[in-house]
Design an enzyme around this catalytic site. Sequence first.
Site, short mmCIF file in Angstrom:
data_model
loop_
_atom_site.label_atom_id
_atom_site.label_comp_id
_atom_site.label_asym_id
_atom_site.label_seq_id
_atom_site.Cartn_x
_atom_site.Cartn_y
_atom_site.Cartn_z
N GLU A 99 0.78 -1.09 -0.03
CA GLU A 99 0.14 0.07 -0.17
C GLU A 99 0.66 1.18 0.02
OE1 GLU A 99 -2.33 3.43 1.52
OE2 GLU A 99 -0.60 2.63 2.29
N HIS A 146 3.45 9.67 9.67
CA HIS A 146 4.58 9.46 8.82
C HIS A 146 5.83 10.00 9.47
CE1 HIS A 146 3.06 7.93 4.57
NE2 HIS A 146 2.33 7.32 5.42
#
Length: 345
Positions: A221, A321
Site C-alpha cells: 500500500e 509518517h
Amino acid sequence: METQMAYILECMEAIMAIPSPGGFTESCTAYIEKEFVRMGYSVSRTNKNALMVTIKGVDDEAQKMISGHVDTLGAIVKEIKPNGRLLLAQIGGFSWNSVEGENVLVHRNNGVPITGSLMPIHASIHIDSELVRTMERTDETVEVRLDAVTDNADMTRALGVNVGDFVSFETRYVQCENGFIKSRYLDDKSAVAIILGLCKSIKEKGLTPKYTLHFCISNYEEIGHGVSYIPPKTDTLIAIDIGPVGPRQTSTEFAVSIAAKDSRTPYDYKLRQTLAEVCVQNNIDHHVDVYNRYGSDASIGVLQGFNVNFACIGPGVDSTHHYERTHVKAIENTAKLLWHYAVQD
C-alpha cells in the site's frame, strides 16, 4: 460488544516489532497468517502474497472486503559509499528529518541484520557548526553509519552488505498508562491488529456476520499498489487506515475518522453516510475528514478499475509518517464501527 482491546494491543506491539518495509514483509505476514490459523481460519494468499481470510455471512451476495496493510515506510541500500557508509533510497513517502538519528537494521542476504543509525553527513556541531543546523536533509545528505569496523566500501561489502538490502527503522513502540500509544508505523499496523481482534471476536462468539466478509492484509500500500484482487461478489471495499490529526483537520486521537476525500478521489458518499450513521446509532466517537496528501487501499483499488463502493476509516493519528501517536480510544472506536457495520447491531 467485546472489542478484544487487550488482544488488539498485544498484536499491535508484536507486529510493530517485526520489520516490514514495503517489499520486505514476509516475516510479518507469516506471523499474522499464523494468528489467523491459530484462531481456526483458513488463509489464502494472492499472487503478490497478500493475505485473504473469508468468513461466510448471512448475505452471501453483497460481500464486503475490509483491508489493512502490513507494509511500512522504510528504505533500501542504493549505494555503498567510498567511506563505507550507505546511501539509501526511500520506500514510501516520508521526510529524512523524521528518521534522523534513528537506529536501523540493514537486512543482509544471509538473514542476519546488521545495526546502524541514519545520520546526516554533517552531524557534529563541534566540527561543522551551523552547517549541522542549516543543511537540507536529502537522499544525498543522509547516510547509514554501520555499527561495524569499516571505513571504505570494500570493508562494508565484506560484512555482507550489498546494494538492494532492505533497511528498517526502529519503531520505539510505547503504550502510556493514560492510553496514548506512540510508535512509528501505527500506519497501518494498528489496522492489522484491529482486523485480528475483529476476527477473534467472531470466532470466539460463534457468530455469522451480516455479510460474507473478506479480510485482506495487503503488502504494497505505501508504494501505491496494495489491494489488487477483489473476490467476484464483492460490492464494497473498506480500507482501515490512519486519520491524520493536525491543523485544519477534524480528526482527533480519540475517535474513528471517516474519509470524505483524499488526494485521489472523493469516497462513496452513500457508504460514508452509512458508516457515520452507524456511529451515531451506537454512540461511537467519529469525525468525517478530508485529507490533502493521502491515499488508501480503497482509493487505489477503484483507480485500478474495481467496481465497488469504497470507504476509508481508521483511528486518528498525530504526526503521521513521523513518530506517530494515537489513543486506545481511537483504536476501540474503529473496531466498534466495523463490528456494528459488518457483524452485529
